[in-house]
Design an enzyme around this catalytic site. Sequence first.
Site, PDB file in Angstrom:
ATOM      1  N   ASP A 114       6.601   6.043 -64.451  1.00 26.00           N
ATOM      2  CA  ASP A 114       7.306   5.736 -65.794  1.00 26.00           C
ATOM      3  C   ASP A 114       9.070   6.640 -65.694  1.00 26.00           C
ATOM      4  O   ASP A 114      10.010   5.820 -65.591  1.00 26.00           O
ATOM      5  CB  ASP A 114       6.816   5.906 -66.761  1.00 26.00           C
ATOM      6  CG  ASP A 114       7.697   5.168 -68.291  1.00 26.00           C
ATOM      7  OD1 ASP A 114       8.341   3.988 -67.479  1.00 26.00           O
ATOM      8  OD2 ASP A 114       8.123   5.435 -68.670  1.00 26.00           O
ATOM      9  N   HIS A 162      14.716   5.935 -64.304  1.00 25.26           N
ATOM     10  CA  HIS A 162      13.487   4.944 -65.787  1.00 25.26           C
ATOM     11  C   HIS A 162      12.644   4.640 -64.066  1.00 25.26           C
ATOM     12  O   HIS A 162      12.773   3.409 -63.651  1.00 25.26           O
ATOM     13  CB  HIS A 162      13.628   3.939 -66.174  1.00 25.26           C
ATOM     14  CG  HIS A 162      12.332   3.147 -66.975  1.00 25.26           C
ATOM     15  ND1 HIS A 162      12.841   1.800 -67.028  1.00 25.26           N
ATOM     16  CD2 HIS A 162      11.557   3.259 -67.314  1.00 25.26           C
ATOM     17  CE1 HIS A 162      12.096   1.093 -67.748  1.00 25.26           C
ATOM     18  NE2 HIS A 162      10.966   2.609 -67.904  1.00 25.26           N
ATOM     19  N   TYR A 175       4.897   2.966 -82.884  1.00 24.72           N
ATOM     20  CA  TYR A 175       3.939   2.500 -81.294  1.00 24.72           C
ATOM     21  C   TYR A 175       4.764   2.581 -80.580  1.00 24.72           C
ATOM     22  O   TYR A 175       5.801   2.964 -80.493  1.00 24.72           O
ATOM     23  CB  TYR A 175       4.357   1.193 -81.885  1.00 24.72           C
ATOM     24  CG  TYR A 175       3.570   0.169 -80.669  1.00 24.72           C
ATOM     25  CD1 TYR A 175       2.251  -0.198 -80.749  1.00 24.72           C
ATOM     26  CD2 TYR A 175       3.391  -0.159 -79.121  1.00 24.72           C
ATOM     27  CE1 TYR A 175       1.333  -1.057 -79.901  1.00 24.72           C
ATOM     28  CE2 TYR A 175       2.796  -0.813 -78.079  1.00 24.72           C
ATOM     29  CZ  TYR A 175       1.561  -0.941 -78.583  1.00 24.72           C
ATOM     30  OH  TYR A 175       1.153  -1.842 -77.482  1.00 24.72           O
ATOM     31  N   CYS A 213       7.067  -4.135 -65.649  1.00 24.47           N
ATOM     32  CA  CYS A 213       7.609  -4.795 -63.850  1.00 24.47           C
ATOM     33  C   CYS A 213       6.847  -4.267 -63.303  1.00 24.47           C
ATOM     34  O   CYS A 213       7.208  -4.864 -61.725  1.00 24.47           O
ATOM     35  CB  CYS A 213       9.037  -5.197 -64.003  1.00 24.47           C
ATOM     36  SG  CYS A 213       9.777  -6.266 -65.110  1.00 24.47           S
ATOM     37  N   LYS A 230      10.383   7.728 -73.578  1.00 24.91           N
ATOM     38  CA  LYS A 230      11.912   7.101 -73.727  1.00 24.91           C
ATOM     39  C   LYS A 230      13.303   7.921 -74.346  1.00 24.91           C
ATOM     40  O   LYS A 230      14.064   8.558 -73.637  1.00 24.91           O
ATOM     41  CB  LYS A 230      11.722   5.658 -74.242  1.00 24.91           C
ATOM     42  CG  LYS A 230      11.202   5.304 -73.509  1.00 24.91           C
ATOM     43  CD  LYS A 230      10.477   5.143 -71.717  1.00 24.91           C
ATOM     44  CE  LYS A 230       9.869   3.895 -71.666  1.00 24.91           C
ATOM     45  NZ  LYS A 230       9.769   3.623 -70.455  1.00 24.91           N
ATOM     46  N   ARG A 253      -1.658  -1.466 -75.111  1.00 29.04           N
ATOM     47  CA  ARG A 253      -1.258  -0.563 -73.723  1.00 29.04           C
ATOM     48  C   ARG A 253      -3.152   0.442 -73.475  1.00 29.04           C
ATOM     49  O   ARG A 253      -3.567   0.742 -74.862  1.00 29.04           O
ATOM     50  CB  ARG A 253      -0.479   0.269 -74.679  1.00 29.04           C
ATOM     51  CG  ARG A 253       1.284   0.037 -74.320  1.00 29.04           C
ATOM     52  CD  ARG A 253       1.291  -0.217 -72.783  1.00 29.04           C
ATOM     53  NE  ARG A 253       3.559  -0.659 -73.215  1.00 29.04           N
ATOM     54  CZ  ARG A 253       4.046  -0.774 -72.377  1.00 29.04           C
ATOM     55  NH1 ARG A 253       4.492   0.376 -71.022  1.00 29.04           N
ATOM     56  NH2 ARG A 253       4.744  -1.786 -72.489  1.00 29.04           N
ATOM     57  N   ARG A 268       8.688  -1.084 -78.658  1.00 27.61           N
ATOM     58  CA  ARG A 268      10.162  -0.373 -79.096  1.00 27.61           C
ATOM     59  C   ARG A 268      10.665  -1.621 -79.464  1.00 27.61           C
ATOM     60  O   ARG A 268      10.699  -2.857 -79.332  1.00 27.61           O
ATOM     61  CB  ARG A 268      10.724  -0.131 -77.456  1.00 27.61           C
ATOM     62  CG  ARG A 268       9.919   0.976 -76.858  1.00 27.61           C
ATOM     63  CD  ARG A 268      10.747   1.378 -75.659  1.00 27.61           C
ATOM     64  NE  ARG A 268      10.875  -0.046 -74.876  1.00 27.61           N
ATOM     65  CZ  ARG A 268      11.603  -0.289 -74.105  1.00 27.61           C
ATOM     66  NH1 ARG A 268      12.985  -0.746 -74.754  1.00 27.61           N
ATOM     67  NH2 ARG A 268      11.385  -1.526 -73.640  1.00 27.61           N
ATOM     68  N   SER A 310      11.074  -2.035 -67.914  1.00 30.26           N
ATOM     69  CA  SER A 310       8.864  -2.004 -68.380  1.00 30.26           C
ATOM     70  C   SER A 310       8.498  -3.478 -68.163  1.00 30.26           C
ATOM     71  O   SER A 310       9.405  -4.275 -68.371  1.00 30.26           O
ATOM     72  CB  SER A 310       9.397  -1.956 -70.579  1.00 30.26           C
ATOM     73  OG  SER A 310       9.928  -0.452 -70.251  1.00 30.26           O
TER      74      SER A 310
END
Length: 599
Positions: free
Chosen positions: A290, A243, A214, A267, A223, A382, A73, A265
């Site tokens: 998420d 989130h 991406y 974590c 998002k 990912r 991002r 993100s």
Amino acid sequence: METDIKQLRHKKLRTWIEESAALCKPDKIYVCDGSKEEYDRLMQLMVKNGMAIPLKKKANSFLFRSDPSDVARVEDRTYISTTNQADAGPTNNWVTPEELKKTMRGLYEGCMKGRTMYVIPFSMGPIGSPIAKIGIQLTDSPYVVCNMDIMTRVGTKVLDQLGEHGEFIPCLHSIGAPLAEGQQDIPWPCAPIEKKYISHFPEENLIWSYGSGYGGNALLGKKCLALRIASAMAQREGWMAEHMLILRLINPKGKQYHIAAAFPSACGKTNLAMLQPTVPGWKAECIGDDISWMKVGTDGRLYAINPESGFFGVAPGTSYATNPMAMETLKENSIFTNCALTDDGDVWWEGMTPEPPIHAIDWKWRDWTPGSKETVAHANARFTAPAKQCPVISPDWEKPEGVPIDVFIFGGRRPSVVPLVYQAYNWDHGVFLGATAASETTAANIGAVGDLRRDPFAMKPFCGYNMGDYFSHWFAMGDKLGDKAPKLFYVNWFRKSGDGSWLWPGYGENSRVLKWICQRIEGEVSARETPIGYVPNEGDLDLAGMNIPTENVKQLLHVDKDAWKTEADGIAKYFTEFGDHFPKRLSIQLEEMKKRLAG
Ligand code: SAT
Ligand code: MN
């Protein structure tokens, strides 16, 4: 049968597609039906043009490698564009809609030449759920189409649900790489960083994304829609878009607890969402990893759905030891991005197995052998995998009305200061914990890694309006929920000892902390009052069968008053950033914590 856009029954949708096509000038427009045949056809097309590599070792799975400039991002290039800057607030980049649209129209002009414009009708949430929303993404990336197919519910059934007049969120996306007549395409076309724009116009529920292919920059349901636009809608309409992962814990008596947890993100949300409890008799089911959309139900409780239908998880560090359920989920029908390719036709990333392969092709297409200076997979590599393939997915994960939330957890990466777990004294105090959450930065965003930053409610990059108003919205929701409100906790799996080693093993052992949380709700376990909240006494956590030094437990549960005084100063400074949108109720919480620290 291919749908001609003239056949689309929704006039507003038809007009928007036609106008976007007139601007972007694709060679062709294609309406996605969401079928397996369509997915396979697009994948084959990408295999043929060299963008995708089929994996011999994983059925129906493909590896992609992005351009090295397009790996995460881009928060610096992400905008919340409102008429007044105050409505975007201090945590967002802002430009007026007029100016931003002018710039972006210039970029969109002819940007899809030589390419197909795909029309993706998608539902965030089970189709027809009272909490779900419909989006339509236009994109010139077949990679995006296939990822959206996994991450959201795509296809004709969504158009049927939309009908002639239904509400949808328009999401215009282009990778920003038109092809001239006869020009050869490349594996990962995209625009240079200074031309990338991830733009949101919350006043008209509109998303415009340009230049990146991406993740969150390009899969606009995630998002952009489900967090930035949805959070602004939720504030206007009295619900919540957060989130947060959603997890169901079941105690040995069969009682269910639903936990929604917010972490920045990268974590460990996906790991926690697929937790395999190590405490005997406790079970866990995954509902989402998420994002959580929550509305107050007729019984006054807060009900949550996972708006997504897949996982876009961080690959490095994922293994049978750390997250076996994720490894089982991604065994087939998955997409891998920026992972390494092994000689036998599988993917690999740092930490996937104890031993690396003796040779692989790295994410930049180069030969790689162990000991090489660079990592073989990108740190933000990912996997995209269907949620229904997760062995511990809850049988209720697609329940249209959602599941009732009992607990909210906040957290982040804090090597020091913050104990393993503590409980808020009440809702307002819990909002203070969420608002002051901080974490070390990770590779999920382009930028420095390892700096401490405040990331309130893990929403700093994802709140689609003024963060001060967002805090007030949390207070308003608490007032509305009253005694039916979830209980609030803060956790930190990432505390380190003086020598830099982890004090807590994490992963499945985190169930011990969750057990304490559930027992707190039932009033079955004690805690001590500290200046920062209720912290477990050493004997309160169930550590049976766990090989952890007592000294570690002591440190994990220690509240260092001096360190917290410094923390309070940092918080006070941080609070001044919010100006007149800042709710007084948060300042009161800070004052109360300071008083407790002084006492
Ligand atoms: O690239 S995404 O935004 O989807 C992943 C993340 O940062 O959490
Ligand atoms: Mn996330």
